[in-house]
Design a protein around this motif. Structure first.
Motif, PDB file in Angstrom:
ATOM      1  N   GLN A 105      -2.517  12.771  -1.801  1.00 28.52           N
ATOM      2  CA  GLN A 105      -2.944  12.960  -3.177  1.00 28.52           C
ATOM      3  C   GLN A 105      -3.323  11.588  -3.743  1.00 28.52           C
ATOM      4  O   GLN A 105      -3.517  10.621  -3.011  1.00 28.52           O
ATOM      5  N   THR A 106      -3.487  11.528  -5.028  1.00 25.13           N
ATOM      6  CA  THR A 106      -3.489  10.263  -5.758  1.00 25.13           C
ATOM      7  C   THR A 106      -2.457  10.417  -6.866  1.00 25.13           C
ATOM      8  O   THR A 106      -2.159  11.547  -7.265  1.00 25.13           O
ATOM      9  N   PRO A 107      -1.891   9.311  -7.337  1.00 26.09           N
ATOM     10  CA  PRO A 107      -2.294   7.908  -7.209  1.00 26.09           C
ATOM     11  C   PRO A 107      -2.101   7.331  -5.803  1.00 26.09           C
ATOM     12  O   PRO A 107      -1.198   7.702  -5.094  1.00 26.09           O
ATOM     13  N   LYS A 153       6.725  10.765  -2.174  1.00 26.50           N
ATOM     14  CA  LYS A 153       6.590  12.186  -2.444  1.00 26.50           C
ATOM     15  C   LYS A 153       5.960  12.454  -3.797  1.00 26.50           C
ATOM     16  O   LYS A 153       6.406  11.965  -4.827  1.00 26.50           O
ATOM     17  N   GLY A 154       4.883  13.255  -3.771  1.00 24.13           N
ATOM     18  CA  GLY A 154       4.233  13.698  -4.990  1.00 24.13           C
ATOM     19  C   GLY A 154       4.723  15.060  -5.405  1.00 24.13           C
ATOM     20  O   GLY A 154       5.903  15.391  -5.222  1.00 24.13           O
ATOM     21  N   SER A 155       3.829  15.881  -5.926  1.00 24.91           N
ATOM     22  CA  SER A 155       4.204  17.191  -6.421  1.00 24.91           C
ATOM     23  C   SER A 155       3.101  18.197  -6.110  1.00 24.91           C
ATOM     24  O   SER A 155       1.911  17.879  -6.257  1.00 24.91           O
ATOM     25  N   PRO A 156       3.471  19.422  -5.722  1.00 28.04           N
ATOM     26  CA  PRO A 156       2.445  20.458  -5.545  1.00 28.04           C
ATOM     27  C   PRO A 156       1.672  20.739  -6.833  1.00 28.04           C
ATOM     28  O   PRO A 156       0.546  21.242  -6.785  1.00 28.04           O
ATOM     29  N   ALA A 165       0.849  -1.187   0.000  1.00 21.07           N
ATOM     30  CA  ALA A 165       0.000   0.000   0.000  1.00 21.07           C
ATOM     31  C   ALA A 165       0.886   1.238   0.000  1.00 21.07           C
ATOM     32  O   ALA A 165       1.788   1.358   0.833  1.00 21.07           O
ATOM     33  N   ALA A 166       0.630   2.154  -0.938  1.00 25.52           N
ATOM     34  CA  ALA A 166       1.440   3.375  -1.030  1.00 25.52           C
ATOM     35  C   ALA A 166       0.568   4.532  -1.495  1.00 25.52           C
ATOM     36  O   ALA A 166      -0.314   4.357  -2.346  1.00 25.52           O
ATOM     37  N   VAL A 167       0.831   5.724  -0.950  1.00 30.43           N
ATOM     38  CA  VAL A 167       0.035   6.907  -1.233  1.00 30.43           C
ATOM     39  C   VAL A 167       0.953   8.055  -1.640  1.00 30.43           C
ATOM     40  O   VAL A 167       1.912   8.374  -0.937  1.00 30.43           O
TER      41      VAL A 167
END
Length: 230
Positions: free
Chosen positions: A165-167, A204-207, A132-134
């Protein structure tokens, strides 16, 4: 390795656009393309993704089919009607995958049109740890926890806070088990996995991976698109 196992993406896009002042956010144009087209495109491009299911409101099914034809989506196998709540829509998509040999499921909001292929790939690496990862970004604002009377009760240490966020990516058997045990209404899929006691990895996602919820957020996304086009 994950790239030898089948991966499906669910694009949840059956929301009501209540805060968009009469504009359907999924088919609103961002740059020269509909929001939904931009949301699906990275999953079409990601080599790891084998199959895509798009979930739309019943009123948008015909428009979704037309967009699929014009965009020449090759991985989209199903465009299906959503349920009353977001989680109902995801559940219906998970049911569609029951007859497929899917090992991993990527769940993404159709209202996040600026996700990048790299974020999908990073998620597929992160999910190997626990199943599981977010995708998320660290909180930069100071957050206040308030009581019902709007008086501050606590100021959490923001160094431990992230905006989800997603994914969001899961082993198929794990997310099915989480949905089978679901109760009440939840705001994202990882909450259901957390309730099972399974650790969920943040990556880590992105703004720039903004969610379109208001005319102002659509305008902000437009600025990002123009900046990247320069």
């Amino acid at each position: 390795m994950y790239n030898k196992e089948r991966v499906a993406a669910i694009i949840a896009a059956a929301g009501s656009s209540e805060r968009m002042h009469g504009v359907d956010k999924i088919f609103a144009h961002l740059g020269n393309r509909p929001v939904l087209a931009r949301a699906v495109f990275p999953f079409e491009c990601a080599e790891v993704v084998d199959r895509i299911i798009v979930v739309l409101s019943p009123d948008n099914l015909a428009a979704g089919e037309a967009l699929s034809d014009s965009e020449k989506w090759g991985k989209v196998t199903d465009i299906i009607p959503g349920g009353e709540r977001r989680q109902d829509s995801v559940q219906q998509a998970l049911d569609r995958l029951a007859d497929d040999d899917i090992k991993w499921v990527i769940i993404h909001d159709g209202a996040r049109p600026l996700v990048r292929v790299e974020q999908i790939e990073d998620g597929m690496t992160a999910v190997q740890a626990t199943g599981a990862a977010v995708c998320a970004v660290p909180v930069t604002d100071t957050i206040k926890l308030a009581g019902e009377n709007s008086f501050i009760q606590e100021t959490p240490d923001r160094s431990h806070l992230w905006n989800a966020q997603t994914p969001q990516i899961f082993r198929y058997d794990l997310i099915r088990r989480a949905y089978d045990a679901a109760s009440g209404t939840v705001t994202d899929d990882s909450i259901l996995v957390e309730r099972l006691g399974v650790p969920v990895k943040l990556y880590k996602g992105s703004p720039a991976n903004v969610k379109i919820t208001t005319p102002e957020s659509l305008a902000a996304a437009e600025i990002i698109v123009r900046r990247h086009a320069e």
